[in-house]
Write an enzyme that holds these catalytic residues in place. Structure first.
Site, PDB file in Angstrom:
ATOM      1  N   ASP A 279       0.827  -1.212   0.000  1.00  0.00           N
ATOM      2  CA  ASP A 279       0.000   0.000   0.000  1.00  0.00           C
ATOM      3  C   ASP A 279       0.860   1.260   0.000  1.00  0.00           C
ATOM      4  O   ASP A 279       2.087   1.184   0.146  1.00  0.00           O
ATOM      5  CB  ASP A 279      -0.961  -0.001   1.203  1.00  0.00           C
TER       6      ASP A 279
ATOM      7  N   GLU B   6      -9.481  -1.761   5.332  1.00  0.00           N
ATOM      8  CA  GLU B   6     -10.078  -1.414   6.619  1.00  0.00           C
ATOM      9  C   GLU B   6     -11.373  -2.201   6.841  1.00  0.00           C
ATOM     10  O   GLU B   6     -11.978  -2.692   5.878  1.00  0.00           O
ATOM     11  CB  GLU B   6     -10.402   0.090   6.632  1.00  0.00           C
TER      12      GLU B   6
ATOM     13  N   HIS C 138      -7.060  -4.460  10.253  1.00  0.00           N
ATOM     14  CA  HIS C 138      -6.775  -4.226   8.827  1.00  0.00           C
ATOM     15  C   HIS C 138      -5.493  -4.926   8.402  1.00  0.00           C
ATOM     16  O   HIS C 138      -4.581  -5.129   9.197  1.00  0.00           O
ATOM     17  CB  HIS C 138      -6.772  -2.726   8.472  1.00  0.00           C
TER      18      HIS C 138
ATOM     19  N   ASN D 200      -7.455  -2.536  14.401  1.00  0.00           N
ATOM     20  CA  ASN D 200      -8.820  -2.852  13.969  1.00  0.00           C
ATOM     21  C   ASN D 200      -8.873  -4.071  13.052  1.00  0.00           C
ATOM     22  O   ASN D 200      -9.901  -4.352  12.461  1.00  0.00           O
ATOM     23  CB  ASN D 200      -9.447  -1.634  13.276  1.00  0.00           C
TER      24      ASN D 200
HETATM   25  P1  PGA Z   1       2.540  -1.216  12.666  1.00  0.00           P
HETATM   26  O1  PGA Z   1       1.417  -1.169  11.538  1.00  0.00           O
HETATM   27  O2  PGA Z   1       3.479  -2.319  12.284  1.00  0.00           O
HETATM   28  O3  PGA Z   1       3.187   0.128  12.600  1.00  0.00           O
HETATM   29  O4  PGA Z   1       1.842  -1.488  13.949  1.00  0.00           O
HETATM   30  C1  PGA Z   1       0.875  -2.350  11.045  1.00  0.00           C
HETATM   31  C2  PGA Z   1      -0.352  -2.074  10.220  1.00  0.00           C
HETATM   32  O5  PGA Z   1      -1.054  -1.063  10.478  1.00  0.00           O
HETATM   33  O6  PGA Z   1      -0.644  -2.874   9.322  1.00  0.00           O
END
Ligand code: PGA
Length: 243
Positions: A67, A141, A136, A134
């Site tokens: 992404d 999302e 995702h 959450n």
């Molecule tokens: P993080 O993000 O490794 O910074 O916790 C992971 C994500 O949001 O997929």
């Protein structure tokens, strides 16, 4: 789908790095699906270290990232392209022509078309995933339905809040992004999801609580992958009630 618990995030990252390196060593022109975020920093450090030590060679490795934020050019320190160069690409022997990165400051429709064409023409050998609080994966999302292919997405308040730690303030966090869709992710030959710390326990607990695939818990789609492993540390496993 299975999970593996390691005592520390460092040990878990090392194990995940080994999985990626096995694919690189065993595949002529491997395609790695890569992720950004705090969780994968240590894993990329392991890859860089092993490359410097001659244990792994990335010269034929192709990559595609999950992404990118809309509105940030690759030169922006919070763009995911910048993250990848800082943490991995510039520190190991990847070849620039083998790296596929969406340009969030380009024409959005053209970027999505190119992303989709690339994902249709190629099969990801191993897809690395982090996870949001959450649930995702990439920037898929929670939503009433899943989206299969690459698409634009409005980030949830929760995600904007979580990612604001990388920006000066929450106002600076882009409100939208381009992400691989869930079909692109589960099509990978192998999926490796990394999650550390009690703060990520809830989505992982829900992931293993039942046999359902629920777009309100986007990570649950990995139950459909041919080969999926969730690698966690003990703090998360304890908090999520995983044995
Ligand atoms: P993080 O993000 O490794 O910074 O916790 C992971 C994500 O949001 O997929």
């Amino acid at each position: 789908m299975k999970y593996i618990v390691y005592e520390t995030p460092e040990q878990a990252s090392r194990a995940a790095a080994n999985l990626l390196e096995e694919v690189v060593a065993g595949t002529p022109k491997p395609l790695l699906g890569l992720a950004t975020g705090g969780t994968v920093v240590e894993l990329y450090r392991c890859l860089v270290q092993d490359c410097a030590a001659g244990k792994v060679n990335f010269s034929a490795t192709r990559t595609v990232n999950l992404d990118e934020y809309i509105g940030l050019p690759h030169s922006h320190p919070q763009s995911f392209a910048y993250f990848m160069h800082q943490n991995l690409f510039s520190k190991a022997n990847f070849q620039p022509e083998n790296l596929f990165l969406v340009d969030g400051s380009g024409s959005i429709q053209e970027e999505i078309n190119a992303f989709n064409a690339h994902l249709q023409a190629n099969t990801i050998d191993i897809q690395l995933l982090g996870i949001g609080n959450n649930g995702h994966i990439g920037f898929n999302e929670p939503a009433p339905t899943f989206t299969c292919a690459a698409h634009t997405v409005a980030l949830t308040d929760e995600t904007i809040q979580a990612n604001s730690r990388f920006f000066n303030n929450p106002q600076e966090v882009p409100r939208s992004a381009i992400t691989m869709g869930v079909r692109d992710i589960v099509k990978a030959r192998k999926v490796v999801l990394l999650a550390f710390g009690a703060g990520k326990a809830e989505p992982i607990r829900r992931l293993f609580a039942d046999d359902e695939v629920d777009p309100m818990l986007p990570c649950s789609i990995i139950k459909l992958a041919a080969d999926a492993v969730v690698i966690v540390d003990k703090a998360l496993a304890d908090a999520a009630g995983l044995a």
